[in-house]
Design a protein around this motif. Structure first.
Motif, PDB file in Angstrom:
ATOM      1  N   LYS A 109      -1.573 -15.356   6.182  1.00 45.31           N
ATOM      2  CA  LYS A 109      -0.881 -14.424   7.086  1.00 45.31           C
ATOM      3  C   LYS A 109       0.480 -14.992   7.464  1.00 45.31           C
ATOM      4  CE  LYS A 109      -2.606 -11.497   6.609  1.00 45.31           C
ATOM      5  NZ  LYS A 109      -3.810 -11.232   5.908  1.00 45.31           N
ATOM      6  N   THR A 149      -6.823  -2.534  -6.897  1.00 49.30           N
ATOM      7  CA  THR A 149      -6.192  -3.763  -7.384  1.00 49.30           C
ATOM      8  C   THR A 149      -6.533  -3.979  -8.859  1.00 49.30           C
ATOM      9  OG1 THR A 149      -6.267  -4.644  -5.172  1.00 49.30           O
ATOM     10  CG2 THR A 149      -6.001  -6.239  -6.943  1.00 49.30           C
ATOM     11  N   CYS A 160      -9.043 -10.572  -4.660  1.00 48.91           N
ATOM     12  CA  CYS A 160      -7.708 -11.192  -4.600  1.00 48.91           C
ATOM     13  C   CYS A 160      -7.296 -11.370  -3.129  1.00 48.91           C
ATOM     14  CB  CYS A 160      -6.652 -10.301  -5.244  1.00 48.91           C
ATOM     15  SG  CYS A 160      -7.011  -9.866  -6.928  1.00 48.91           S
ATOM     16  N   GLY A 161      -6.502 -12.380  -2.886  1.00 51.97           N
ATOM     17  CA  GLY A 161      -5.834 -12.555  -1.584  1.00 51.97           C
ATOM     18  C   GLY A 161      -6.803 -12.593  -0.418  1.00 51.97           C
ATOM     19  N   THR A 162      -6.485 -11.773   0.572  1.00 50.78           N
ATOM     20  CA  THR A 162      -7.303 -11.737   1.781  1.00 50.78           C
ATOM     21  C   THR A 162      -8.745 -11.358   1.468  1.00 50.78           C
ATOM     22  OG1 THR A 162      -5.473 -11.319   3.272  1.00 50.78           O
ATOM     23  CG2 THR A 162      -7.583 -10.413   3.925  1.00 50.78           C
ATOM     24  N   SER A 196     -12.337  -5.081  -2.334  1.00 49.52           N
ATOM     25  CA  SER A 196     -10.952  -4.602  -2.429  1.00 49.52           C
ATOM     26  C   SER A 196     -10.704  -3.524  -1.382  1.00 49.52           C
ATOM     27  CB  SER A 196     -10.677  -4.036  -3.824  1.00 49.52           C
ATOM     28  OG  SER A 196      -9.382  -3.503  -3.869  1.00 49.52           O
ATOM     29  N   GLN A 197      -9.843  -3.823  -0.436  1.00 42.98           N
ATOM     30  CA  GLN A 197      -9.485  -2.832   0.583  1.00 42.98           C
ATOM     31  C   GLN A 197      -9.054  -1.533  -0.080  1.00 42.98           C
ATOM     32  OE1 GLN A 197      -7.489  -0.215   2.760  1.00 42.98           O
ATOM     33  NE2 GLN A 197      -6.072  -1.501   1.602  1.00 42.98           N
ATOM     34  N   SER A 198      -8.064  -1.624  -0.950  1.00 46.84           N
ATOM     35  CA  SER A 198      -7.498  -0.413  -1.565  1.00 46.84           C
ATOM     36  C   SER A 198      -8.422   0.163  -2.623  1.00 46.84           C
ATOM     37  CB  SER A 198      -6.164  -0.752  -2.235  1.00 46.84           C
ATOM     38  OG  SER A 198      -6.387  -1.709  -3.269  1.00 46.84           O
ATOM     39  N   VAL A 204       1.330  -4.079   5.281  1.00 45.43           N
ATOM     40  CA  VAL A 204       1.073  -4.797   4.026  1.00 45.43           C
ATOM     41  C   VAL A 204       0.104  -5.955   4.258  1.00 45.43           C
ATOM     42  CG1 VAL A 204       2.188  -6.288   2.327  1.00 45.43           C
ATOM     43  CG2 VAL A 204       3.144  -4.036   2.812  1.00 45.43           C
ATOM     44  N   ALA A 205       0.277  -6.680   5.356  1.00 44.41           N
ATOM     45  CA  ALA A 205      -0.633  -7.800   5.638  1.00 44.41           C
ATOM     46  C   ALA A 205      -1.961  -7.259   6.157  1.00 44.41           C
ATOM     47  CB  ALA A 205       0.002  -8.732   6.657  1.00 44.41           C
ATOM     48  N   SER A 206      -3.016  -7.650   5.499  1.00 49.57           N
ATOM     49  CA  SER A 206      -4.336  -7.118   5.826  1.00 49.57           C
ATOM     50  C   SER A 206      -4.898  -7.787   7.081  1.00 49.57           C
ATOM     51  CB  SER A 206      -5.240  -7.392   4.631  1.00 49.57           C
ATOM     52  OG  SER A 206      -6.491  -6.831   4.845  1.00 49.57           O
ATOM     53  N   GLU A 215       2.959 -14.770   4.534  1.00 48.29           N
ATOM     54  CA  GLU A 215       3.364 -13.410   4.158  1.00 48.29           C
ATOM     55  C   GLU A 215       4.356 -12.791   5.116  1.00 48.29           C
ATOM     56  OE1 GLU A 215       0.198 -10.558   2.790  1.00 48.29           O
ATOM     57  OE2 GLU A 215      -0.856 -11.575   4.391  1.00 48.29           O
TER      58      GLU A 215
END
Ligand code: F6R
Length: 617
Positions: free
Chosen positions: A496, A363, A311-313, A358-360, A409-411, A499
């Motif tokens: 970026k 997700t 997802c996203g970045t 996924s960074q975290s 929050v912004a990766s 966001e």
């Protein structure tokens, strides 16, 4: 989304809880609250707004309790308000609960409890949980248990069995004042082991200043946390042992370290993050290797399709991954948005390798997309920044970016580390399959090794970037253009900007613009072009020329020598292989968004409506 903290020990719980919440605010920040056990009752203090507001609540400093739970919220059910803030209590005020996740069947449960005489004071899904605990504590087989601790745990278990959805839950009760009960399903929860005290949190950074020893709770696992002990139970309440994981992250790494914002700090940490991610995975003249996984030639030769899903970045990192895999490994590669992949019946079988970024690692859509691929017989590989995160526990193989905690929050550093790690993975596959010449791979390795010092070069002089941001920060729309991996990174630059600076922006493949979007280009609009591939210079310049003719102001980020006098601004970056150039070209774009956000006076680290870890669908 939503952050949870818990403390049990000999100290006053409130400062530990609030400190922990402040570290977790990136998970949500529309309201916050704490509950502590004070003598023989629970005291709840909560309000809408940021965690810092808790310090202004009357009586917060009078709380003496050494057992407490806390929450920072990202609203799902019910607007941000004091009533909807956590913790929530049952009607008898004997049970307090904080919850991260979504209870999908809350409306049925609310009906059932209402018919049984319970009253609800909030619009949340969470409020059913303490009331269900009370219901089972006082009704049915659990209610006859003599031991209050067994009864409390049994009631929590029965309540949780009624829940459909995702949850990480902490529950306390003055009936059992020396313990906190926790349980999770599809939402993260860790327990930090201290000396005569224990800590609970959604994410490791919140309690990293207290301990480096963590238990990572599994799905459907219960834990009873006391100050000296943690006992683990499966979903039949059979007790089992669990090993501790030592997390090497430095507590300072989770702080701002003198930077004005986490985002700026994390931008500047990118050289280190890339160095750490490369680590010992390759050296010049030696083949790539991963300690964490071994993927054999026999298996890889059977793979006829790779999917990157994220997802996203992280999805943007996957787009660069496609170019790397197809070029180096000659395996057709698709890139999917996780929330689309899981509902579109993708064609996957045992010959498909699905890679999840996924960074975290938490997700919800990415985890669900991984489970889907497994159920179709595909092998799954997780790329995450968080050791032991949910996604890595589900996947067949897991590899880690070593970017350190990403709090803004912004990766930023997660993205560049993901691209670097995917490049190493693609080289590893290509060496195993012998699909690319040694010389070509050696050249790419050398380019990767040089990246940290090249990022340092960009970061050493950011004046031009700041000046540009100052000139454009009041604008309403911007466009980003590029071809190939320059287009992939244009998407990230545009995300970026949206966001953190709240400027509407679009990214297009440069050649696509004239098929419609160019109608939006009018006098004075800003277009940012990225040109790093020597083979695509002329083509991209022609596309940028098309917007200049229609009155656009242009900034070009490039590592090529471009003709003079065409563009309003040029930012030069060092040269590298176009397959990994997004790692360099993204840096000025991260900084442009950062400075625009600062000029506009916005909260860079906590942009509106967003949260760091998206654990809901
Ligand atoms: C954007 C951003 C998000 C995340 C996305 C996936 O700056 O951070 O788009 O990339 O929510 O998150 P992870 O990588 O944790 O799965």
């Amino acid at each position: 989304m939503c952050g949870i903290v818990g403390y049990i020990g000999n100290k006053k719980a409130t400062p530990v809880l609030i400190d922990g919440l402040l570290c977790l605010e990136y998970r949500g920040y529309d309201s916050a609250g704490i509950a502590t056990i004070e003598k023989d009752s629970i005291k709840v203090m909560k309000d809408k707004g940021r965690v810092n507001n808790l310090y202004n609540l009357d009586g917060i400093n009078d709380l003496q309790g050494t057992v407490g739970i806390a929450h920072t919220r990202w609203a799902t059910h019910g607007k941000p308000s004091k009533e909807n803030s956590h913790p929530h209590m049952d009607n008898s005020k004997n049970f307090a609960v904080v919850h991260n996740g979504i209870i999908e069947n809350y409306s049925d449960l609310r009906d059932f409890l209402s018919k049984s005489g319970y009253t609800f004071y909030s619009e949340t899904d969470t409020e059913v949980i303490p009331n269900l605990i009370h219901y089972y504590y006082t009704n049915g087989p659990v209610s006859v248990l003599e031991d209050k601790r067994e009864r409390f745990l049994g009631a929590v278990k029965s309540a949780v069995f009624d829940l459909k959805g995702s949850y990480a839950i902490e529950a306390i009760s003055p009936l059992c004042p020396d313990e906190i009960i926790v349980v999770r399903k599809d939402s993260p929860l860790v327990i930090g082991k201290g000396n005569g005290e224990n800590f609970i949190a959604s994410d490791i950074p919140a309690i990293l200043s207290h301990t480096k020893d963590f238990y990572l709770l599994d799905d459907n696992e219960f834990a009873v946390v006391t100050k000296d002990d943690v006992r683990f139970y499966d979903n039949g309440l059979v007790e089992h042992n669990k090993s501790i994981k030592n997390i090497e992250w430095d507590a300072n790494a989770a702080g701002k370290d003198g930077y004005e914002d986490y985002m700026l700090k994390e931008i500047y940490e990118q050289p280190t993050a890339i160095r750490e991610t490369i680590g010992s995975r390759f050296k010049l003249g030696e083949k790539c290797s991963f300690d964490d996984i071994e993927i054999t030639k026999e298996y890889l030769s059977t793979v006829n399709k790779i999917y990157f899903v994220a997802c996203g970045t992280a999805w943007h990192a996957g787009l660069v991954g496609k170019a790397l895999m197809e070029k180096l490994c000659k395996i057709p590669t698709e890139v999917d948005i996780a929330s689309e992949f899981r509902y579109r019946n993708p064609l996957i079988d045992e010959h498909t390798l699905c890679i999840y970024i996924s960074q975290s690692g938490e997700t919800a859509d990415t985890i669900a997309a991984l489970k889907l691929a497994k159920s179709h017989g595909a092998k799954t590989l997780a790329i995450s920044n968080v050791i032991g995160s949910s996604i890595t526990r589900e996947a067949d193989y897991s590899i880690y970016t070593h970017a350190g905690p990403e709090i803004a929050v912004a990766s930023t550093k997660a993205y560049t580390s993901q691209v670097a790690l995917i490049a190493i993975l693609a080289m590893y596959f290509a060496e195993t399959l012998e699909t690319t010449s040694e010389a070509e791979i050696e050249a790419l390795k050398s380019d990767l090794i040089d990246l940290p010092s090249k990022i340092d070069q960009i970061l050493a002089n950011t004046d031009e970037i700041k000046d540009f941001a100052k000139k454009v920060y009041t604008e309403k729309d911007m466009f980003f253009l590029g071809r190939g991996t320059d287009y992939n990174v244009a998407l990230e630059g545009s995300l970026k900007l949206k966001e953190i600076s709240y400027i509407h922006s679009e990214a297009y493949a440069a050649g696509e613009l004239k098929h419609g979007p160019i109608a939006l280009v009018e006098n004075g609009v800003t277009v940012i072009g990225i040109i790093t591939n020597p083979h695509l210079v002329e083509k991209t310049i022609s596309n940028i020329q098309e917007v200049i003719t229609r009155g656009a102001k242009t900034l070009v980020i490039t590592n090529q020598i471009l003709p003079n006098g065409h563009f309003d601004y040029i930012i030069n970056i060092p040269e590298t292989n176009p397959l990994i150039s997004p790692i360099l070209s993204v840096i000025p774009m991260q900084l442009i968004s950062y400075y625009i956000s600062k000029f506009k006076g916005l909260d860079v680290d906590k942009p509106r409506n967003l949260a760091k870890s998206v654990t809901v669908e």
